[in-house]
Every structure is written in structure tokens, then in C-alpha cells.
Design a protein around this motif. Structure first.
Motif, mmCIF file in Angstrom:
data_model
loop_
_atom_site.group_PDB
_atom_site.id
_atom_site.type_symbol
_atom_site.label_atom_id
_atom_site.label_comp_id
_atom_site.label_asym_id
_atom_site.label_seq_id
_atom_site.Cartn_x
_atom_site.Cartn_y
_atom_site.Cartn_z
ATOM 1 N N THR A 75 42.953 35.404 -28.492
ATOM 2 C CA THR A 75 42.322 34.186 -27.994
ATOM 3 C C THR A 75 41.399 33.557 -29.039
ATOM 4 O O THR A 75 40.997 32.407 -28.889
ATOM 5 C CB THR A 75 41.511 34.462 -26.714
ATOM 6 O OG1 THR A 75 40.608 35.540 -26.954
ATOM 7 C CG2 THR A 75 42.437 34.816 -25.563
ATOM 8 N N ASN A 135 43.700 39.022 -24.953
ATOM 9 C CA ASN A 135 42.325 38.787 -25.379
ATOM 10 C C ASN A 135 42.193 38.862 -26.895
ATOM 11 O O ASN A 135 41.381 38.140 -27.502
ATOM 12 C CB ASN A 135 41.403 39.809 -24.711
ATOM 13 C CG ASN A 135 39.954 39.569 -25.018
ATOM 14 O OD1 ASN A 135 39.469 38.442 -24.952
ATOM 15 N ND2 ASN A 135 39.234 40.627 -25.356
ATOM 16 N N TYR A 146 42.389 31.099 -21.714
ATOM 17 C CA TYR A 146 41.655 32.280 -21.256
ATOM 18 C C TYR A 146 40.986 32.041 -19.910
ATOM 19 O O TYR A 146 40.846 32.952 -19.100
ATOM 20 C CB TYR A 146 40.622 32.658 -22.312
ATOM 21 C CG TYR A 146 39.986 34.003 -22.106
ATOM 22 C CD1 TYR A 146 40.699 35.160 -22.387
ATOM 23 C CD2 TYR A 146 38.682 34.125 -21.644
ATOM 24 C CE1 TYR A 146 40.134 36.407 -22.208
ATOM 25 C CE2 TYR A 146 38.104 35.369 -21.467
ATOM 26 C CZ TYR A 146 38.826 36.507 -21.750
ATOM 27 O OH TYR A 146 38.266 37.735 -21.559
#
Length: 851
Positions: free
Chosen positions: A639, A636, A545
């Protein structure tokens, strides 16, 4: 990437002090009347800007700039209007940068206009001469000075007017016009005027950027004047993740160079070097002896020597801003800047018959250099273009700690270069062929008790240019600081983390690979949910990330920079106390700018989360930003992942290897019920129970159908035995799945799925019995079976996708595809209804047993 010892730094500073004292006496701010060559310009000093646009308490009533290229003189004229007390603070200093090596600063006027009076501040103006040297932290000394004046007695409402000229230019360019004129400001400018005054004989080329206005051309005193009177006033841009080459400003480039060929010819003259002197000759001879005739070995020796033994330091004063020092001098002093290193390396390689040339690149503009007019100032860095055994190598002498073989050398991400040869006519592309890679493995050991510590082992492997960068970082960072930094990183992610073993590194220079090993304890790894009693651990895919350029504005109108080149293979490996079941959909993204792959797998008591991110460009263009924002949201979402379990179930209700007796008993009950229904259907007949012709024996194409009907029940049994609903661990683990919504509905779906499969098992057995007894109901029963199978497969796939996000079968030939029952129905049902054998075989009605 360039380092120096404290002792070396002291030597450099001592040398600079000597240079400073040598140059300092020449520093002087001269005064004189305004030059006679100025083009007349009369501003309207009665105008005022919009008060809303004034910041810092003042505005520019006048900005005038005139450049007389034949006299090598630039005239600047300003009037500042102070409107508030803030303006007194922010607008009462005058500063001018210049290079005394070839420039002379002359002030013509410093006047304060107050209440209709002019207060002349030029006589007695106490200028401070300060060394600018903002690049000294990068070991570059340019000799630039700032003339700085603090005005006394400035009051609200004053107008500060000052004018000066800077005469002279860098002799390295031989008086050629080569400039960029910017027309942008962050403060109101009421009267604006810029010009360029040149001889009509000069052949200038202009290029406007970002809607810049073309100049107004006129003749004056036998000269050609190019004029502009418009400035683009804009707000400060705080946008993040902007590519280094992106330039949104309004400007005009002016160049007297007709082609890249002429720039290359200029470079040939600037980079001339005399034959190697005794010191350099001895070094070349030593390298040749060690190489023993191997040119590749010689090239690597010379490259490593220039990179590591010639420290980076540039004294770029005067023409040496672009002219390299003689290689013998560079070798003797053991320091030099990029062009010094490049010319030294070229000289060493040519001495062993290796084709080598200087190459100019721009580390910021990169590939957009080709959009500019030909100009020496289009570049800010020098490297070497070498050819050995018909292969091109781009060698950067400033890249210390580069290791590995020639095959491991990665092409620098400069995109385009001007190779300085007498045959060069165009820019040469730098094609990326060899790339680095980072492999990260985070292995967690999750304890079987909330009071026990967990463990985290991290192994990071850097390859090629990523290894070079990591090697350079390790060289300037103490292991103590590195451990402190890494520990803080994982504490931020997982809370109470402590170092188990010291960080260790291993550098395999032969293959240009660096390994970094970390080991930690994680206290209180499990977080208890007080409402459910479950223990929860949340994974964080932070290394992946962190390298994303995260934006949320899909209406953004400027490109987004992304890290390039970059290739990260990252895994989170979890050793868990119980067997886990995961139903996470893989994510695959692929386009011309990046690719991303995510998978989650379980292997008994091990969970593996895999992330692979690779970039193919250094930016996301504006047209693709909406898709990039959507992809960021998808990335996202995966993650982090919660793993939760209930230790009570693990001890008392999760016996390893036990089946789900609820499902088993229900399956047996369903089987008994469907068997009864099958017996009832078996008694049903289509034709009356009377004398019928003797049916034909099973033959022809029906033999193939018979084989299929025999194997169908076995396939159904195998499928039922593999169903997850019979695994008690899986059945219980569903209650821990927070992503499934209503758990009761999910469990009911699994029971219904099992029930339908048991129904099809009973139905397949019934079909086999009807077939071999040549019953008259077989054709209808077979058609019904295929239809019901088609409907069930479609519904089952859809519900599995809805509840478990299972991948829908894209392959039409998949085992779970509706194609197969439809295909079999299309073949066999018409055959039974149309063919003579089909109509004459299945004719037997039900006959009760004779008692």
C-alpha cells in the motif's frame, strides 16, 4: 439516501405536531391488580449472583415475562437489587415503551423493599409520557411512547419491585402469533422465567438459534404453556466489521404461519389498492403520452417520479406499520415510506400493462431470511418486482438520484425477496447481474528540486450504483464542505497540501456516470534524508486500503463483513524527474470472496502502481479468516512505496543515454580472457595425433545442429546487449534501492551474471569452430556446454528472485527455463555418441600448423 428541504421538513414537523396533539389525550398509565390469568411462578429470592459479575451497582433478582396470546396481553415483573451508590444512580428509573394506537399500559405494582418493609410507590407515581420516535431522523414516525418514572428516595440495599402489563397487539396481523423471544442479558439475573400461553388449537412452530433451549410444554387451565427458565448472560461484544445479518444472540422464533405462501397471501390482503383516482389517472396518462408507446420509457418515468418527486416520509402508526396508504393519497401528499412508494409504483406500472408486484425484503438479514420461519416480520423493506420483455427488474422507490437506462439499474443487495402474488410459495432470489465500478486515477508530478512544489491530480469515475450513491452524497453536501473534506484527507497522507483548482463534477445521467476532478499542490513533497542526502517520496494507496475490513486476529470466531458489491480500479501515476527502475513482484489474490491484483510498471520517467480490488461476497466466513489475515498482510505491504533519488547523481552522474563503462570494460576484458581459454582448449585432443580415417562430411541430422550453432552466438550477443548492468542509470539507481539489502553483493551479482554470459558467448563461438572443423573434442564440449547452461539458468533465476523478487518462470517453455538445454542435451549428445555419423564425423585431432 433520502433528502428533504428545510421547508418540507417544517411541514412534516407541523403535521407531526397535529398528530401528537390528537393522540396525546389518549395517553394514560392505568393501574390495576395483577391479572388473574398468570401461571403461578415462585422465585427463590434468597439466591445471590457472583459478586464479580455485578456492574452498574445493581442486579436483577427477578425477571418474569408471561405472554397470554389469547388475551393479547404481556405481563412483566422485575425486582432490582441495589448494592451500591452506583446502583442508586443507574437503577432508580422505570421506563416502558408502548404504542397507544393499539396497546394499553397497566401498572400493577411499584414497591420498594427496605429493612423488611414494603413501601408502595404506585399511588401517586408521576409518569412522564415521552415520545420515543428514535427513527424520526430517518423520517419515520411510529407514534411510540415511553412511560418514564423517576423513583424518589432510593437507598443502598433497596429492592425495587415493579410489574405491569401491555394489552393489545397490532390489528394488521389478525391475532396471529409471530414473535422472537430473546434469552440474553448483559447483567446477572438470579431468577428468570418466560412463558407463552396459547390455545391448544394453535399450530405453533418453534426454531431455536445459537443453542437456545427448547421450551418445556405443559397444560394449565385448558391452555398450553411453553416455559423457559434459562438466560444467557454475556459480556458486551465490541467486535468490529460484523455483517448486518449476523446474530449471535440466544433466541427462539415462534410463528403461526405455516409457509411463505400464507405470508404472501397476507401481503396480498394488506396491499390491496383501489383503481386510480382522477389525480393519479391524469399522471398515468401524462406518462403514457410522453412514452409514446414505449413501455421501457414509461417504466423509467414512473420510477424516477416515485423516487425523486415523492419524498420519503413514513407515518407508520397502528396498522400502517405494515399497510401502505392508498396510492392516490400518497400522490396527493407527495410523501410516503417504502411500502407507500412501492404500491404507488406498482399501480402506475400495471396501468400500462407492465407486470409489477410488491416484494418484501430485509436490508439487514438479506439472504439469511430463508433460515427463518415464515413470518411477515421477517422483512423490513418493500420494493417492486417488475417484468418487462421477459426481463426481471428489482425497483426500489426509495433510491433517489438513480439514473441511467434500464440496463444500468443494479439489482439491490437484498439477496432474497417475497414477491407478493397469489401464486407465490417460496422466496425469490435476487441475483446480482449489473454492478457498479469506481475508477480512481491519482497522478503525481514530482519536481526535479526539493524546493519546488509537486502536483496531484485526482480523477474519480463512478459507474451505475456507485454513481447513484455519489450523486446522492453530492446532493446533500456543499462543495465547500466537500473540498474541505477532500483536502483534509490528502493532508493526512502527504502533509502540506493546498487546493490548486476547485473540485469539479460532471454527471452523465444518460450513462449513469459521475466524474469528480480534484487538483492540489504539495509543498515540500520531497523529504530529505540527512544521513544520505537522498530525497524520498512515499506513495500511499489509501483509497484502496480504506475499503478493507482490517483485522489481525486469525483466531476470530465470527465472520468479517466486507464491502459488497464493490469493484475498485485504482492507479497511482508518478511523473518523475529521472528514469526509474523498479523490480516489484506483482501480487494476485483470487478466491470466492474477493480478488486483488497489484502491478508496478515503469515507462521511462513514469511509474504506474495499479491496484484492483473486487468483492464477490458480503463477508469472510470463519473458516477463511486465517487466509484473509495472511492476504491482508500481503496487501498491506504494497500500500506504500518509497521513491528515493539523489539530485547530485541526476546532474553529474546520470547523463541520459550513457552506458556503464565499468561494466563495458569488464565485459571486454572477460571476452579477451575467455577467448584465450578457448584457444587453449582448441589445442586439446582426445585421440593421439596420428593418422586417422577421413571424417565424414557434415550431413544428415547434423545440419540442424549446425544451424543452431550458427545462431547461438548471435542470441548470446543480443542477450548481453540487453543486460541492465550496461545501463549507467540503472547501475546507480541500485544504490537507492532500500529493499535489496547489501548493495555491494547485488552489484557483484550483476557483474558475475554479465561475466558468465560473456563466457557462454565465447564458448558458443568455440563450439561453432570445433563443429565445422569436425574436431574430436566437440561432443564433450557440447555436452559440457548444455550442462553448464542448465546449472547457470537455475542459479540465475533463483538469485534474481532472491535479490529482486523477480517472478520465477512458471511456464516450462519459458525462454529462461532449464528445459531447453536439457532437451537439446538429451537429443544431441546421444546422437553424437551412438549414431554412426556422429562417431565418424568428429574424429579430427588438433594438428599444429605446418611451419
Amino acid at each position: 439516501m433520502h433528502v428533504t428541504s428545510s421547508r418540507a421538513r417544517k411541514l412534516v414537523l407541523s403535521l407531526l405536531l397535529i398528530l401528537i396533539h390528537t393522540i396525546a389525550p389518549a395517553q394514560k398509565v392505568n393501574t390495576s391488580p395483577a391479572p388473574a390469568w398468570l401461571v403461578p411462578f415462585t422465585p427463590d429470592l434468597t439466591q445471590k449472583p457472583n459478586a464479580k459479575n455485578i456492574s452498574d451497582g445493581y442486579y436483577l433478582l427477578l425477571l418474569e415475562e408471561q405472554r397470554q396470546m389469547e388475551l393479547k396481553s404481556t405481563y412483566q415483573h422485575f425486582i432490582r437489587q441495589i448494592v451500591s451508590e452506583a446502583g442508586i444512580q443507574n437503577g432508580s428509573e422505570i421506563s416502558v415503551d408502548y404504542d397507544p394506537q393499539y396497546e394499553k399500559l397497566i401498572f400493577h405494582k411499584i414497591v420498594i423493599h427496605r429493612d423488611g418493609q414494603e413501601i408502595n410507590r404506585l399511588p401517586g407515581a408521576a409518569f412522564k409520557l415521552l415520545q420515543k420516535e428514535q427513527d424520526l431522523s430517518r423520517f419515520i414516525y411510529s407514534g411510540t411512547y415511553t412511560a418514564y418514572l423517576i423513583l424518589e428516595d432510593v437507598r443502598k440495599g433497596d429492592q425495587i419491585e415493579y410489574a405491569y402489563s401491555i394489552n393489545g397487539d397490532n390489528p394488521i396481523f389478525n391475532g396471529k402469533v409471530d414473535s422472537r423471544l430473546y434469552f440474553v442479558a448483559y447483567e446477572p439475573i438470579v431468577n428468570y422465567y418466560k412463558n407463552l400461553i396459547v390455545s391448544p388449537e394453535r399450530q405453533l412452530r418453534f426454531k431455536q438459534y445459537n443453542n437456545a433451549a427448547a421450551p418445556v410444554q405443559k397444560s394449565w387451565n385448558g391452555l398450553t404453556v411453553y416455559e423457559w427458565n434459562k438466560v444467557d448472560v454475556r459480556e458486551t461484544d465490541n467486535t468490529s466489521f460484523v455483517p448486518s445479518w449476523y446474530n449471535p444472540f440466544t433466541y427462539v422464533q415462534v410463528s403461526e404461519y405455516p409457509s411463505w405462501k400464507e405470508v404472501a397471501q397476507w401481503g396480498m390482503k394488506v396491499n390491496q389498492a383501489s383503481p386510480p383516482g382522477p389525480l393519479l389517472a391524469r399522471k398515468i396518462a401524462a406518462f403514457k403520452k410522453l412514452a409514446n408507446g414505449d413501455q421501457a420509457s414509461y417504466l423509467l418515468q414512473a420510477l424516477r417520479f416515485v423516487q425523486d418527486d415523492i419524498r420519503y416520509m413514513g407515518i407508520e402508526m397502528g396498522e400502517y406499520s405494515h399497510r401502505p396508504n392508498n396510492p392516490d393519497k400518497v400522490l396527493a401528499q407527495r410523501f410516503g415510506d417504502c411500502k407507500d412508494k412501492a404500491l404507488l409504483l406498482c399501480t402506475m406500472l400495471r396501468a400500462n400493462n407492465i407486470m409489477a408486484s410488491m416484494a418484501y425484503v430485509n436490508t439487514d438479514m438479506k439472504g439469511t431470511v430463508s433460515d427463518m420461519l415464515p413470518s411477515p416480520n421477517a422483512f423490513n423493506h418493500a420494493i417492486v418486482h417488475a417484468v418487462l420483455n421477459n426481463k426481471v427488474y428489482w425497483l426500489d422507490g426509495t433510491m433517489s438520484y438513480q439514473r441511467g437506462s434500464l440496463a444500468d439499474i443494479c439489482e439491490p443487495d437484498y439477496r432474497q425477496a417475497l414477491v407478493v402474488t397469489d401464486t407465490t410459495t417460496q422466496l425469490t432470489p435476487i441475483t446480482p447481474v449489473t454492478r457498479g465500478k469506481i475508477i480512481v486515477r491519482e497522478t503525481f508530478t514530482l519536481p526535479d528540486d526539493e524546493n519546488k512544489d509537486g502536483k496531484l491530480e485526482v480523477v474519480t469515475t463512478y459507474h451505475r450504483d456507485d454513481a447513484d450513491a455519489q450523486r446522492a452524497e453530492l446532493a446533500v453536501t456543499s462543495m465547500k464542505d466537500k473540498e474541505k473534506s477532500y483536502l483534509a484527507y490528502y493532508k493526512k497522507l502527504y502533509g502540506d497540501v493546498a487546493i490548486n483548482d476547485a473540485i469539479t463534477t460532471r454527471d452523465s445521467t444518460a450513462i449513469n456516470t459521475v466524474y469528480v476532478n480534484e487538483s492540489y499542490f504539495i509543498h515540500d513533497l520531497w523529504k530529505k534524508d540527512s544521513s544520505t542526502g537522498k530525497l524520498v517520496f512515499t506513495t500511499n494507496a489509501q483509497p484502496f486500503y480504506d475499503i478493507l475490513s482490517y483485522i489481525s486476529d486469525d483466531k476470530r470466531k465470527i465472520p468479517v463483513s466486507i464491502r459488497y458489491p464493490y469493484d475498485q480500479d485504482y492507479q497511482i501515476i508518478l511523473h518523475t524527474p529521472v528514469k526509474w527502475s523498479l523490480n516489484q513482484t506483482p501480487l494476485h489474490l483470487q478466491n470466492e470472496y474477493y480478488s486483488f491484483d497489484y502491478t508496478a510498471e515503469t515507462k521511462g520517467q513514469q511509474v504506474v502502481l495499479s491496484y484492483h480490488f473486487k468483492t464477490f461476497s458480503d463477508h469472510i466466513p470463519v473458516k477463511f479468516i486465517p487466509q484473509y489475515v495472511r492476504d491482508l498482510k500481503k496487501m498491506n505491504e504494497i500500500t506504500s512505496m518509497d521513491l528515493s533519488w539523489n539530485p547530485a547523481f541526476a546532474v553529474t552522474r546520470h547523463p541520459e543515454g550513457k552506458g556503464n563503462w565499468l561494466a563495458i570494460i569488464l565485459a571486454l576484458l572477460f571476452a579477451a580472457g575467455f577467448a584465450c581459454l578457448g584457444f587453449v582448449f582448441y589445442k586439446y585432443s582426445v585421440t593421439p595425433n596420428e593418422e586417422v580415417p577421413e571424417p565424414l562430411p557434415i550431413g544428415g541430422g547434423l545440419v540442424l545442429l549446425a544451424i543452431g550453432l550458427l545462431f547461438t552466438p548471435m542470441g548470446e550477443i543480443a542477450g548481453i546487449c540487453k543486460m541492465a548492468v550496461f545501463d549507467y542509470t540503472y547501475w546507480i539507481s541500485i544504490s537507492d534501492r532500500q529493499d535489496l539489502g547489501n548493495i555491494t553483493l547485488v552489484q557483484l551479482f550483476l557483474i558475475m551474471e554479465m561475466m558468465v554470459n560473456v563466457f557462454f558467448l565465447a564458448y558458443s563461438i568455440l563450439l561453432a569452430v570445433l563443429f565445422f572443423h569436425r574436431r574430436d573434442t566437440f561432443p564433450f564440449a557440447l555436452a559440457t556446454f548444455y550442462f553448464m547452461a542448465t546449472v547457470f539458468i537455475y542459479a540465475d533465476n533463483s538469485l534474481n528472485y532472491y535479490y529482486f523478487k523477480a517472478e520465477k518462470p512458471h511456464d516450462i517453455f519459458s525462454v529462461n527455463s532449464v528445459l531447453w538445454p536439457l532437451l537439446r542435451m538429451a537429443i544431441w549428445v546421444p546422437y553424437l555418441l551412438i549414431s554412426q555419423r556422429g562417431k565418424s564425423t568428429f574424429t579430427v585431432p588438433y594438428r599444429p600448423p605446418q611451419g
